[in-house]
Design a protein around this motif. Structure first.
Motif, PDB file in Angstrom:
ATOM      1  N   ASN A  57       0.818  -1.210   0.000  1.00 17.24           N
ATOM      2  CA  ASN A  57       0.000   0.000   0.000  1.00 17.24           C
ATOM      3  C   ASN A  57       0.855   1.265   0.000  1.00 17.24           C
ATOM      4  O   ASN A  57       0.533   2.245  -0.664  1.00 17.24           O
ATOM      5  CB  ASN A  57      -0.952   0.024   1.202  1.00 17.24           C
ATOM      6  CG  ASN A  57      -2.052  -1.020   1.075  1.00 17.24           C
ATOM      7  OD1 ASN A  57      -2.317  -1.511  -0.030  1.00 17.24           O
ATOM      8  ND2 ASN A  57      -2.656  -1.388   2.191  1.00 17.24           N
ATOM      9  N   ILE A  62      -1.160   4.459  -1.891  1.00 21.11           N
ATOM     10  CA  ILE A  62      -2.541   4.579  -1.425  1.00 21.11           C
ATOM     11  C   ILE A  62      -2.557   4.631   0.088  1.00 21.11           C
ATOM     12  O   ILE A  62      -3.576   4.926   0.692  1.00 21.11           O
ATOM     13  CB  ILE A  62      -3.466   3.452  -1.952  1.00 21.11           C
ATOM     14  CG1 ILE A  62      -2.884   2.080  -1.668  1.00 21.11           C
ATOM     15  CG2 ILE A  62      -3.710   3.627  -3.437  1.00 21.11           C
ATOM     16  CD1 ILE A  62      -3.795   0.944  -2.083  1.00 21.11           C
ATOM     17  N   ASP A  63      -1.433   4.371   0.698  1.00 22.63           N
ATOM     18  CA  ASP A  63      -1.319   4.527   2.146  1.00 22.63           C
ATOM     19  C   ASP A  63      -0.104   5.417   2.403  1.00 22.63           C
ATOM     20  O   ASP A  63       0.870   5.375   1.653  1.00 22.63           O
ATOM     21  CB  ASP A  63      -1.131   3.153   2.801  1.00 22.63           C
ATOM     22  CG  ASP A  63      -1.495   3.179   4.278  1.00 22.63           C
ATOM     23  OD1 ASP A  63      -1.892   4.266   4.765  1.00 22.63           O
ATOM     24  OD2 ASP A  63      -1.399   2.128   4.923  1.00 22.63           O
ATOM     25  N   ASP A  82      -3.024  15.262  -1.489  1.00 25.97           N
ATOM     26  CA  ASP A  82      -3.806  14.118  -1.956  1.00 25.97           C
ATOM     27  C   ASP A  82      -3.874  14.049  -3.487  1.00 25.97           C
ATOM     28  O   ASP A  82      -3.692  12.994  -4.089  1.00 25.97           O
ATOM     29  CB  ASP A  82      -5.218  14.206  -1.366  1.00 25.97           C
ATOM     30  CG  ASP A  82      -5.970  12.898  -1.529  1.00 25.97           C
ATOM     31  OD1 ASP A  82      -5.759  11.997  -0.708  1.00 25.97           O
ATOM     32  OD2 ASP A  82      -6.738  12.785  -2.506  1.00 25.97           O
ATOM     33  N   ASP A  83      -4.115  15.206  -4.104  1.00 24.21           N
ATOM     34  CA  ASP A  83      -4.217  15.254  -5.565  1.00 24.21           C
ATOM     35  C   ASP A  83      -2.892  14.907  -6.238  1.00 24.21           C
ATOM     36  O   ASP A  83      -2.857  14.210  -7.248  1.00 24.21           O
ATOM     37  CB  ASP A  83      -4.642  16.661  -6.027  1.00 24.21           C
ATOM     38  CG  ASP A  83      -6.157  16.788  -6.099  1.00 24.21           C
ATOM     39  OD1 ASP A  83      -6.837  15.856  -5.640  1.00 24.21           O
ATOM     40  OD2 ASP A  83      -6.624  17.812  -6.609  1.00 24.21           O
ATOM     41  N   SER A  86      -2.346  11.284  -6.076  1.00 26.87           N
ATOM     42  CA  SER A  86      -3.180  10.614  -7.085  1.00 26.87           C
ATOM     43  C   SER A  86      -2.507  10.679  -8.452  1.00 26.87           C
ATOM     44  O   SER A  86      -2.511   9.716  -9.217  1.00 26.87           O
ATOM     45  CB  SER A  86      -4.551  11.279  -7.161  1.00 26.87           C
ATOM     46  OG  SER A  86      -5.197  11.195  -5.925  1.00 26.87           O
ATOM     47  N   GLU A  87      -1.930  11.835  -8.752  1.00 29.39           N
ATOM     48  CA  GLU A  87      -1.270  12.011 -10.035  1.00 29.39           C
ATOM     49  C   GLU A  87      -0.045  11.071 -10.137  1.00 29.39           C
ATOM     50  O   GLU A  87       0.191  10.474 -11.182  1.00 29.39           O
ATOM     51  CB  GLU A  87      -0.848  13.487 -10.210  1.00 29.39           C
ATOM     52  CG  GLU A  87      -0.305  13.846 -11.585  1.00 29.39           C
ATOM     53  CD  GLU A  87      -1.348  13.784 -12.705  1.00 29.39           C
ATOM     54  OE1 GLU A  87      -2.554  13.720 -12.403  1.00 29.39           O
ATOM     55  OE2 GLU A  87      -0.933  13.787 -13.871  1.00 29.39           O
ATOM     56  N   ARG A  89       0.174   8.177  -8.687  1.00 26.85           N
ATOM     57  CA  ARG A  89      -0.380   6.840  -8.938  1.00 26.85           C
ATOM     58  C   ARG A  89      -0.729   6.660 -10.414  1.00 26.85           C
ATOM     59  O   ARG A  89      -0.440   5.636 -11.021  1.00 26.85           O
ATOM     60  CB  ARG A  89      -1.648   6.615  -8.097  1.00 26.85           C
ATOM     61  CG  ARG A  89      -1.396   6.468  -6.630  1.00 26.85           C
ATOM     62  CD  ARG A  89      -2.584   5.813  -5.934  1.00 26.85           C
ATOM     63  NE  ARG A  89      -3.783   6.658  -5.914  1.00 26.85           N
ATOM     64  CZ  ARG A  89      -4.073   7.511  -4.939  1.00 26.85           C
ATOM     65  NH1 ARG A  89      -3.258   7.632  -3.902  1.00 26.85           N
ATOM     66  NH2 ARG A  89      -5.173   8.226  -4.997  1.00 26.85           N
ATOM     67  N   SER A  90      -1.351   7.693 -10.990  1.00 23.05           N
ATOM     68  CA  SER A  90      -1.814   7.515 -12.363  1.00 23.05           C
ATOM     69  C   SER A  90      -0.664   7.568 -13.370  1.00 23.05           C
ATOM     70  O   SER A  90      -0.816   7.115 -14.495  1.00 23.05           O
ATOM     71  CB  SER A  90      -2.885   8.558 -12.700  1.00 23.05           C
ATOM     72  OG  SER A  90      -2.292   9.832 -12.812  1.00 23.05           O
ATOM     73  N   PRO A 115      -6.618   4.349 -16.072  1.00 23.58           N
ATOM     74  CA  PRO A 115      -5.583   5.188 -15.443  1.00 23.58           C
ATOM     75  C   PRO A 115      -5.280   6.457 -16.247  1.00 23.58           C
ATOM     76  O   PRO A 115      -4.917   7.481 -15.667  1.00 23.58           O
ATOM     77  CB  PRO A 115      -4.355   4.272 -15.406  1.00 23.58           C
ATOM     78  CG  PRO A 115      -4.917   2.906 -15.445  1.00 23.58           C
ATOM     79  CD  PRO A 115      -6.132   2.993 -16.315  1.00 23.58           C
ATOM     80  N   PHE A 117      -7.492   8.227 -17.904  1.00 23.68           N
ATOM     81  CA  PHE A 117      -8.563   9.218 -17.684  1.00 23.68           C
ATOM     82  C   PHE A 117      -8.180  10.214 -16.601  1.00 23.68           C
ATOM     83  O   PHE A 117      -8.566  11.371 -16.640  1.00 23.68           O
ATOM     84  CB  PHE A 117      -9.858   8.530 -17.209  1.00 23.68           C
ATOM     85  CG  PHE A 117     -10.504   7.644 -18.220  1.00 23.68           C
ATOM     86  CD1 PHE A 117     -10.135   7.707 -19.552  1.00 23.68           C
ATOM     87  CD2 PHE A 117     -11.498   6.758 -17.836  1.00 23.68           C
ATOM     88  CE1 PHE A 117     -10.753   6.875 -20.489  1.00 23.68           C
ATOM     89  CE2 PHE A 117     -12.115   5.938 -18.766  1.00 23.68           C
ATOM     90  CZ  PHE A 117     -11.732   5.995 -20.093  1.00 23.68           C
ATOM     91  N   TYR A 118      -7.449   9.690 -15.618  1.00 16.76           N
ATOM     92  CA  TYR A 118      -7.244  10.499 -14.428  1.00 16.76           C
ATOM     93  C   TYR A 118      -5.947  11.289 -14.452  1.00 16.76           C
ATOM     94  O   TYR A 118      -5.628  11.974 -13.498  1.00 16.76           O
ATOM     95  CB  TYR A 118      -7.309   9.600 -13.188  1.00 16.76           C
ATOM     96  CG  TYR A 118      -8.678   8.971 -13.022  1.00 16.76           C
ATOM     97  CD1 TYR A 118      -9.823   9.774 -13.069  1.00 16.76           C
ATOM     98  CD2 TYR A 118      -8.832   7.618 -12.832  1.00 16.76           C
ATOM     99  CE1 TYR A 118     -11.081   9.218 -12.934  1.00 16.76           C
ATOM    100  CE2 TYR A 118     -10.091   7.055 -12.682  1.00 16.76           C
ATOM    101  CZ  TYR A 118     -11.215   7.857 -12.744  1.00 16.76           C
ATOM    102  OH  TYR A 118     -12.462   7.319 -12.598  1.00 16.76           O
ATOM    103  N   GLN A 119      -5.193  11.192 -15.538  1.00 14.69           N
ATOM    104  CA  GLN A 119      -3.976  12.003 -15.625  1.00 14.69           C
ATOM    105  C   GLN A 119      -4.357  13.441 -15.945  1.00 14.69           C
ATOM    106  O   GLN A 119      -5.313  13.694 -16.663  1.00 14.69           O
ATOM    107  CB  GLN A 119      -3.054  11.449 -16.712  1.00 14.69           C
ATOM    108  CG  GLN A 119      -2.485  10.093 -16.331  1.00 14.69           C
ATOM    109  CD  GLN A 119      -1.487   9.557 -17.331  1.00 14.69           C
ATOM    110  OE1 GLN A 119      -1.224  10.197 -18.345  1.00 14.69           O
ATOM    111  NE2 GLN A 119      -0.927   8.413 -17.042  1.00 14.69           N
ATOM    112  N   ASP A 120      -3.554  14.360 -15.396  1.00  7.85           N
ATOM    113  CA  ASP A 120      -3.863  15.779 -15.616  1.00  7.85           C
ATOM    114  C   ASP A 120      -3.763  16.134 -17.095  1.00  7.85           C
ATOM    115  O   ASP A 120      -4.460  16.998 -17.589  1.00  7.85           O
ATOM    116  CB  ASP A 120      -2.903  16.656 -14.807  1.00  7.85           C
ATOM    117  CG  ASP A 120      -3.338  16.720 -13.349  1.00  7.85           C
ATOM    118  OD1 ASP A 120      -4.515  16.426 -13.089  1.00  7.85           O
ATOM    119  OD2 ASP A 120      -2.502  17.057 -12.494  1.00  7.85           O
ATOM    120  N   PRO A 122      -3.698  13.852 -20.210  1.00  8.48           N
ATOM    121  CA  PRO A 122      -3.701  12.494 -20.765  1.00  8.48           C
ATOM    122  C   PRO A 122      -3.075  12.449 -22.164  1.00  8.48           C
ATOM    123  O   PRO A 122      -3.168  13.427 -22.914  1.00  8.48           O
ATOM    124  CB  PRO A 122      -5.180  12.128 -20.841  1.00  8.48           C
ATOM    125  CG  PRO A 122      -5.927  13.251 -20.231  1.00  8.48           C
ATOM    126  CD  PRO A 122      -5.043  14.421 -20.149  1.00  8.48           C
TER     127      PRO A 122
END
Lengths: 241, 424
Positions: A57, A62-63, A82-83, A86-87, A89-90, A115, A117-120, A122
């Motif tokens: 994790n 994610i952790d 957090d954002d 996330s970036e 991760r993607s 994955p 979709f969520y990139q700043d 893409p």
């Protein structure tokens, strides 16, 4: 094996992860330092409660560790919002889960592309990439099938294609063969071997010894600490060793 | 890129909703009925109030109408033992006082009603037979459709002529033109010289409850000469003698601002000169103002009902979305692990809410626009759809979706990815 020539992809520096369970403070990872180098294929093993899930994790962003720092591909994650996490991760990470974890309302092609979709920002060629990966895992003819219309092995192939679509620095697999019969499990493991041969960095968490055997290196955990490190000979591009 | 992201989010939302078709449909019903009932009720309310206002306007907003009414039995001045004679109502004296002494009065028109049957060949009708002056047409705004109305010559010559309202003429002369024909009112013959257009059907008690709207006009003098003040009224099973000088006095005020003053003056004057309350005063302007006030209250009540029903619809959406978020915890975990930011999760669930409420809103607008048509057709009520009603209802219903989607979406977005992934 030359330590100096390793390029760190995932670097854990004194990572501690504590949980509060009622009154008790549980240390899932205890001052944990370790480096996964580029192109390496690691199996992380250990009994349940050894901290291997927590390690995965943390590696997967994610952790968050309660202490220490973790660097992915040179990016320190300790102070990321957090954002931003996330970036990371993607862009940097690919996940393969035990229970495939495809999104039921999307078809194979869309699942592979999630994955992106969520990139700043893409990539333009996302769909083309996804098609190529589907072809690669042998699902070119099932692009518009929903996950429920696929077998377990096929679903895991989609998941692997999804883990590759963002060209990650690190592929994380959590008991990736746990739900599959042995023949299918071997196919999936062969796919991991191929990826390793291509120079991908893979960390595979497993409790099955024969799955662990297939990996290049084995890291054993116990009580949130390193129990043993067994380095193998096989290496991707023939470097090292 | 931004555009395609939105399109994809909406498509994803719709496909997620389609996974549970029945649930999504039931969820939209709340908003659907909320929206449609608002539109339909507004349309019906608007139609009813418009109809009432038109009736009042036809009575003339510059007019004050005085009417004779039968007093309660115990106040009635009894006649002999065998034949009861009721004597009540407005008098020529009242008329004279108003016409001569009241300032600001433009015209005063007396009306006598004659309780007689009207016949033509084998057809018989019980209309409101009114003996009145030619100005009655002007003051009450009746429109002549054929021939002419009563004239001063008719009045001076005490002519036996009459004017029929549309309904009366249609009944007595279904196919031919009534002009020039002779009809019988009571025992006498009258030549029909014209017809008037009907007014809107009088449903309220504003002008003769229970009576048909068919009217027959004859010159005032003619009525006075042939029928006198004493009239026999045939009622179910009984015979009554009534003595009434004037049944109605229509007072036209010069300036609409003075209507209330004149009405109060009439009230005072009648109170002083009549021992019993055998009259009533109808002021259309007051009624109009009261109708407007009623409409305002109606709109407030309607607005409250509408907002409550939309609130209930919104709570329904929120309830279902909270259940959906819990049910899809694992999906949220997967998406977060694959790099979804909080705003992606928020927009995903918010879009689903908006699709539900906008879908419900659109269907509701359609149903709301169709309902008044059905009501108009079957209940014969007038309905008016103001263009703002559907637009407003639609905007509010969509807003409700966003408002009640915020909390479930926020819950989804703030889940811990690790816990969410572990969720079975």
């Amino acid at each position: 094996m030359s330590e100096a020539s390793r390029v760190p992809v995932a670097e854990l520096i004194g990572v501690t992860r504590e949980y509060r369970m009622g009154q008790n403070l549980v240390r899932a990872l205890d001052d944990f330092s370790f480096t996964f180098g580029r192109g390496e294929y690691w199996a992380v093993m250990g009994s349940s409660g050894s901290g291997k899930s927590t390690l995965l994790n943390v590696l997967g962003c994610i952790d968050r560790p309660t202490g220490g720092d973790y660097k992915v591909d040179g990016i320190s994650t300790a102070r990321l919002a957090d954002d931003e996490l996330s970036e990371v991760r993607s862009r940097k990470l690919g996940f393969v889960f035990q229970s495939y974890n495809l999104i039921p309302q999307l078809n194979v092609l869309e699942n592979i592309m999630v994955p992106l979709f969520y990139q700043d920002d893409p990539p333009e060629d996302g769909e083309e990439r996804a098609r190529k990966l589907a072809e690669r895992v042998g699902l070119a003819k099932r692009l518009d099938h929903k996950p429920t219309e696929l077998s377990g092995g096929q679903q895991q192939r989609v998941a692997i294609a999804r883990a590759l679509v963002n060209q990650p620095a690190l592929i994380l697999a959590d008991e990736a063969t746990g739900n599959l019969d042995s023949a299918t499990a071997l196919e999936i493991l062969a796919l991991f071997d191929e990826l390793h041969a291509e120079g991908r960095t893979i960390v595979l968490v497993t409790h099955e010894p024969d799955v662990g055997e297939r990996a290049q290196h084995v890291l054993r955990l116990k009580d949130g600490r390193i129990e043993s490190v067994k380095r193998g000979q096989r290496n991707a591009a023939g470097a090292g060793a | 890129m931004k555009h395609s992201t939105l399109v994809r989010t909406v498509k994803l939302g719709i496909s997620s909703l389609l996974l549970h078709k029945l649930r999504s449909l039931l969820t939209t019903l709340g908003v659907l009925f909320g929206t449609s009932s608002v539109i339909a009720m507004l349309a019906i309310g608007e139609g009813a109030s418009e109809e009432a206002q038109e009736q009042i306007r036809q009575l003339g907003s510059r007019n004050v109408i005085l009417r004779s009414i039968k007093p309660r039995e115990d106040f009635a001045t009894g006649g002999g033992q065998s034949v009861r004679v009721l004597s009540y109502g407005l008098t020529e004296e009242d008329l004279g006082r108003i016409a001569e002494t009241f300032p600001g009065v433009a015209r005063v028109v007396p009306v006598r009603e004659i309780y007689e049957e009207v016949r033509f060949s084998d057809r018989m009708l019980n209309p409101r037979v009114m003996a009145t002056l030619p100005v009655y047409r002007d003051v009450t705004g009746r429109v002549v459709s054929e021939g002419r109305f009563l004239t001063d010559q008719d009045e001076q010559g005490v002519a036996n002529v009459c004017v029929l309202s549309y309904e009366a003429s249609r009944y007595l002369f279904p196919v031919t033109s009534p002009i020039g024909e002779e009809i019988k009112i009571g025992a006498d013959y009258y030549t029909v010289v014209g017809t008037t257009l009907d007014r809107v059907r009088q449903q309220s008690d504003l002008a003769g409850a229970g009576k048909s709207s068919s009217e027959v006009f004859i010159p005032l003098e003619t009525g006075r000469k042939w029928y006198g003040n004493m009239q026999v009224k045939l009622r179910a099973g009984s015979r009554e003698m009534e003595e009434v000088e004037l049944h109605e006095i229509v007072v036209e005020v010069e300036d609409p601002a003075n209507v209330e003053l004149v009405a109060n003056a009439c009230r005072e004057m009648l109170k002083r000169n009549h021992k019993q309350s055998d009259y009533e005063i109808v002021v259309p302007l007051e009624l109009l103002m009261r109708a407007e006030e009623t409409k305002r209250i109606f709109n407030i009540v309607l607005g409250s009902i509408a907002s409550i029903s939309l609130l209930v619809g919104g709570i329904g959406i929120m309830n279902v979305m909270l259940a959906t978020v819990t049910e899809r915890t694992r999906e949220i975990g997967i998406r977060r692990a694959l790099g979804a930011k909080r705003r992606h999760i928020v927009s995903q669930f918010l879009v689903e809410c908006v699709v539900l409420s906008v879908g419900g809103g659109l269907l509701g607008v359609a149903l709301g626009l169709a309902t008044p048509l059905v009501v108009e057709h079957y209940a014969e009520m007038r309905t008016i759809i103001t263009p703002t009603a559907p637009i407003l209802a639609f905007l509010i219903s969509s807003g409700v979706g966003v408002l009640f989607g915020i909390y479930p979406a926020w819950r989804a977005a703030t889940m811990d990815p690790v816990d969410a992934l572990r969720h079975e």
